[in-house]
Design an enzyme around this catalytic site. Structure first.
Site, PDB file in Angstrom:
ATOM      1  N   GLU A  51       0.857  -1.187   0.000  1.00 33.68           N
ATOM      2  CA  GLU A  51       0.000   0.000   0.000  1.00 33.68           C
ATOM      3  C   GLU A  51       0.890   1.233   0.000  1.00 33.68           C
ATOM      4  O   GLU A  51       1.987   1.225   0.570  1.00 33.68           O
ATOM      5  CB  GLU A  51      -0.897   0.016   1.253  1.00 33.68           C
ATOM      6  CG  GLU A  51      -1.724   1.300   1.339  1.00 33.68           C
ATOM      7  CD  GLU A  51      -2.796   1.291   2.434  1.00 33.68           C
ATOM      8  OE1 GLU A  51      -2.711   0.473   3.366  1.00 33.68           O
ATOM      9  OE2 GLU A  51      -3.723   2.116   2.340  1.00 33.68           O
ATOM     10  N   CYS A 246      -6.482   0.997   2.904  1.00 31.00           N
ATOM     11  CA  CYS A 246      -7.500   2.057   2.960  1.00 31.00           C
ATOM     12  C   CYS A 246      -7.449   2.984   1.768  1.00 31.00           C
ATOM     13  O   CYS A 246      -8.458   3.643   1.472  1.00 31.00           O
ATOM     14  CB  CYS A 246      -7.360   2.860   4.243  1.00 31.00           C
ATOM     15  SG  CYS A 246      -7.837   1.920   5.706  1.00 31.00           S
ATOM     16  N   ASN A 377     -11.941  -3.208   0.527  1.00 30.37           N
ATOM     17  CA  ASN A 377     -10.845  -3.458   1.464  1.00 30.37           C
ATOM     18  C   ASN A 377     -11.434  -3.773   2.825  1.00 30.37           C
ATOM     19  O   ASN A 377     -11.967  -4.867   3.020  1.00 30.37           O
ATOM     20  CB  ASN A 377      -9.885  -2.265   1.516  1.00 30.37           C
ATOM     21  CG  ASN A 377      -8.813  -2.425   2.580  1.00 30.37           C
ATOM     22  OD1 ASN A 377      -8.199  -3.483   2.663  1.00 30.37           O
ATOM     23  ND2 ASN A 377      -8.606  -1.428   3.405  1.00 30.37           N
ATOM     24  N   GLU A 378     -11.394  -2.817   3.744  1.00 31.28           N
ATOM     25  CA  GLU A 378     -12.003  -3.094   5.060  1.00 31.28           C
ATOM     26  C   GLU A 378     -13.412  -2.526   5.064  1.00 31.28           C
ATOM     27  O   GLU A 378     -13.684  -1.526   5.720  1.00 31.28           O
ATOM     28  CB  GLU A 378     -11.162  -2.461   6.168  1.00 31.28           C
ATOM     29  CG  GLU A 378      -9.983  -3.314   6.574  1.00 31.28           C
ATOM     30  CD  GLU A 378      -9.181  -2.717   7.723  1.00 31.28           C
ATOM     31  OE1 GLU A 378      -9.387  -1.551   8.081  1.00 31.28           O
ATOM     32  OE2 GLU A 378      -8.318  -3.444   8.252  1.00 31.28           O
TER      33      GLU A 378
HETATM   34  O1  AHR Z   1      -2.114  -1.505   6.931  1.00 29.16           O
HETATM   35  C1  AHR Z   1      -2.565  -0.253   7.331  1.00 29.16           C
HETATM   36  C2  AHR Z   1      -4.059  -0.124   7.231  1.00 29.16           C
HETATM   37  O2  AHR Z   1      -4.659  -1.013   8.126  1.00 29.16           O
HETATM   38  C3  AHR Z   1      -4.666  -0.508   5.922  1.00 29.16           C
HETATM   39  O3  AHR Z   1      -4.656   0.527   5.021  1.00 29.16           O
HETATM   40  C4  AHR Z   1      -6.072  -0.864   6.291  1.00 29.16           C
HETATM   41  O4  AHR Z   1      -6.626  -1.805   5.427  1.00 29.16           O
HETATM   42  C5  AHR Z   1      -5.951  -1.339   7.718  1.00 29.16           C
HETATM   43  O5  AHR Z   1      -6.843  -0.683   8.527  1.00 29.16           O
END
Ligand code: AHR
Length: 663
Positions: A51, A246, A377-378
């Site tokens: 990321e 994120c 993602n989340e």
């Molecule tokens: O890894 C850091 C963050 O943690 C990521 O962006 C997210 O998916 C999770 O909350």
């Protein structure tokens, strides 16, 4: 009990265990059944999660040294310092051609009149410069009038010139042109800068002022930082998940990651703010933007380079639920779904398909053979399930063999998790993405988490996880040996349950020592150096000692998962005919075990032991001491007659043993 022991050690910091503690007793026997593997280990089992966080892409693997090269940051001249003793009003103007180029509207107009006007770029916390290395300077220009020469200079931290070249714009007309020149640096500098001086008299427009080292990964111009990518290649990861995290979701939907805007000429890739710019008030990073110099083609190419299955994650029509939680109304979801369908065609379509042709035109006619696609993602709640169902139908109708990776939210338990896990299993999705950022004790307590998971139906992608020495998002979190060892212990449970867990990745991957927002992280860098944390070595030991099949490994018919603070798993590697044992000892005592290898005819008497250990659970690696916690290889005797290995498991150690079966 192992947990109190672990805590006790945490308080004592430095542990030196006298040899006397080694019990001269009969070693308990641990039996490995080599004759009957219990499950396949997927080639994807151990992968990496990338990321653009912590200056992971811009200022990280993307080797561009100029910050704000196209003047598109909120503050158009951020990163640049303009100076001159005879400066006049309007000698450097920021112009905006929104109507003609909405993706990259700003440029600067420089009025040069034989003065000492100069502009200096500070880079991303400075620029890493290496003596003897060539640097490629390029710029888009439009010469409006007169004659202007550009003097490109590399400076050391004290401002001394350590490399320079002159670039004379050659064409004088109404169009934009790109010109480049390469020059050598004559000194090494961690905190270099780049300066542009102007000679002559005239007016010139400038955009995309760029500087790359020539030693990029595979020597690709405008490419990636080779030392960072090498760290990934060395792991031999089974997959590469990109681009997050994120940032896939975005603070709001406008700032979500849109893959189509990340391909094609770099000057046309529309920059957006990086959501980690302002996410944490305690770690503000006002100069963090996503230029998308690294786009989806580059991520696919990287996956191919390092032999990893590409695993792109797309926005599912929901912005980050910790931020705005904006939703796309269901009747407006089509463009999002179309992005997914087009991405599959972009990756896999032959050159006669519209998106396959675009890929070919961009220089990669060969398909990437995409097999996995993440949707969301989340994300959580019924809103996610509702949107996911639309994606699932569209993707499966057109591309039934694509495996969908779906979110189970932010936590590995609780109402949200239970709801999503249940729904996703009903929907029979291929992979459920579980995230756990937890204390090391959680990892030990959960070493048997997957023993009771169903063997049929959806599989698990342990997509983001890391032991936190403090609490989530705390700046005090350390990549220490205690966390790494707890992860090694937990991973025996992932390996034992490879029938259920098909993919796993630590997160986040990279952090710049001066530009990070989130810790712990697997690999730390500055502008010139890179080191792997103890956690990196654990991940690498697993991925480079993966094996192809799970073997049963039991003590008194139970998996070794906490008895005497030991955690173990075993694999068979059919490619090399080797038995691979992994044993973590999280206690402060030495333990003896006889590993009985059942069901084999003949064994090589020379086994290999790779040992990762430290007597101090607070031990970390650093730029100065990069190998403080790092693996050491040695021989280990195998009793070829008794088909056993006598193991002395050192306190606070992780052992990987390879034993060859000979025919
Ligand atoms: O890894 C850091 C963050 O943690 C990521 O962006 C997210 O998916 C999770 O909350």
């Amino acid at each position: 009990m192992f947990i109190p022991v672990f805590r006790k050690i945490a308080c004592s910091f430095l542990l030196v265990i006298p040899a006397l503690l080694v019990q001269a007793q009969q070693s308990p026997v641990v039996r490995v059944n080599v004759a009957q593997p219990v499950a396949d280990i997927q080639p994807t089992m151990w992968g990496v999660f990338f990321e653009d966080i912590n200056l992971g892409a811009d200022g990280g693997i993307y080797a561009e040294l100029i910050k704000n090269r196209s003047f598109e940051f909120f503050k158009p001249l951020m990163g640049w310092q303009i100076e001159g003793s005879k400066r006049s009003e309007g000698d450097v103007l920021v112009l905006n051609r929104q109507e003609n180029k909405s993706s990259n509207p700003r440029y600067i107009r420089v009025q040069a009149n034989n003065s000492d006007l100069q502009m200096t770029n500070e880079g991303f916390r400075g620029m890493g410069i290496k003596a003897g290395l060539c640097y490629d300077f390029s710029v888009m220009y439009r010469l409006r009038s007169g004659n202007v020469k550009l003097l490109a200079e590399l400076l050391d931290a004290a401002g001394k010139v350590i490399g320079s070249a002159t670039l004379t714009p050659e064409i004088s007309d109404a169009d934009w042109h790109t010109q480049a020149v390469s020059f050598k640096a004559n000194a090494t500098e961690l905190k270099g800068k780049f300066r542009l001086r102007f000679e002559g008299n005239g007016v010139v427009d400038l955009d995309m002022i760029s500087l790359f080292p020539e030693d990029t990964w595979k020597g690709r111009p405008g490419g990636m930082r080779a030392d960072m990518i090498q760290m990934l290649a060395d792991m031999k990861p089974g997959f590469l998940r990109f681009p997050g995290g994120c940032i896939v979701e975005g603070y709001d939907l406008d700032q979500r990651f849109q893959w189509k805007k990340t391909i094609g000429p770099v000057e046309d890739r529309q920059l957006i703010i990086n959501r980690w710019n302002f996410e944490f008030a305690h770690r503000p990073t006002p100069d963090y933007f996503q230029t998308f110099g690294l786009g989806f083609l580059e991520y696919f190419q990287l996956s191919e380079d390092i032999g990893a299955e590409p695993l792109p994650i797309l926005n599912c029509g929901m912005a980050c639920q910790f931020n705005t939680a904006e939703l796309v109304p269901m009747d407006q979801l089509d463009p999002y779904v179309q992005d997914a369908l087009d991405l599959i065609e972009f990756a896999n379509g032959d050159v006669t398909t519209p998106w396959g042709k675009i890929r070919a035109d961009l220089g990669h006619p060969k398909p990437f053979n995409l097999k996995y696609l993440g949707v969301g993602n989340e994300n959580w709640g019924p809103q996610y399930i509702e949107r996911l169902a639309v994606f699932q139908k569209a993707v499966k109708d057109k591309y039934p063999s694509i495996n969908l990776v779906c979110s189970s939210g932010t936590d590995p338990s609780g109402e949200r998790f239970d709801f999503l896990n249940g729904k996703l299993r009903e929907m029979n999705v291929e992979l459920i993405d579980e995230h756990y950022y937890r204390r090391p004790e959680w990892f030990l307590e959960n070493a048997r988490r997957y023993d009771s998971y169903p063997r049929t139906g959806s599989k698990v992608f342990a997509g983001e996880w890391a032991a936190q020495s403090d609490r989530i998002a705390s700046t005090e979190n350390k990549n220490n040996w205690q966390c790494a060892l707890a992860e090694a212990a937990f991973m025996t449970g992932l390996e034992r349950n490879a029938a259920v867990v098909n993919m796993s990745s630590y997160a986040p991957l990279f952090a710049h020592a001066e530009g990070w927002q989130w810790t712990p992280d697997l690999i730390w860098v500055d502008n010139l150096r890179v080191y792997g944390t103890p956690n990196y070595h654990v991940q690498k030991l697993y991925s480079t000692n993966k094996g192809t099949n799970v073997l049963s490994m039991v003590q008194n018919n139970e998996p070794l998962a906490g008895q005497d603070s030991l955690y173990a798993s075993a694999a068979w590697d059919k490619a090399t005919n080797e038995i691979i044992l992994k044993i973590a000892n999280v206690s402060g005592q030495t333990h003896m075990r006889t590993i009985q290898l059942d069901g084999v005819k003949k064994l090589d008497a020379n086994g290999k032991l790779i040992l990762l250990r430290n007597t101090n659970i607070s031990a970390v690696n650093s730029f100065e001491n990069a190998t403080n916690v790092s693996p050491v290889e040695q021989q280990i005797a195998v009793d070829a007659k008794k088909k056993s290995v006598a193991m002395t498991l050192a306190p606070l150690s992780f052992s990987v043993v390879r034993v060859k079966v000979v025919h």
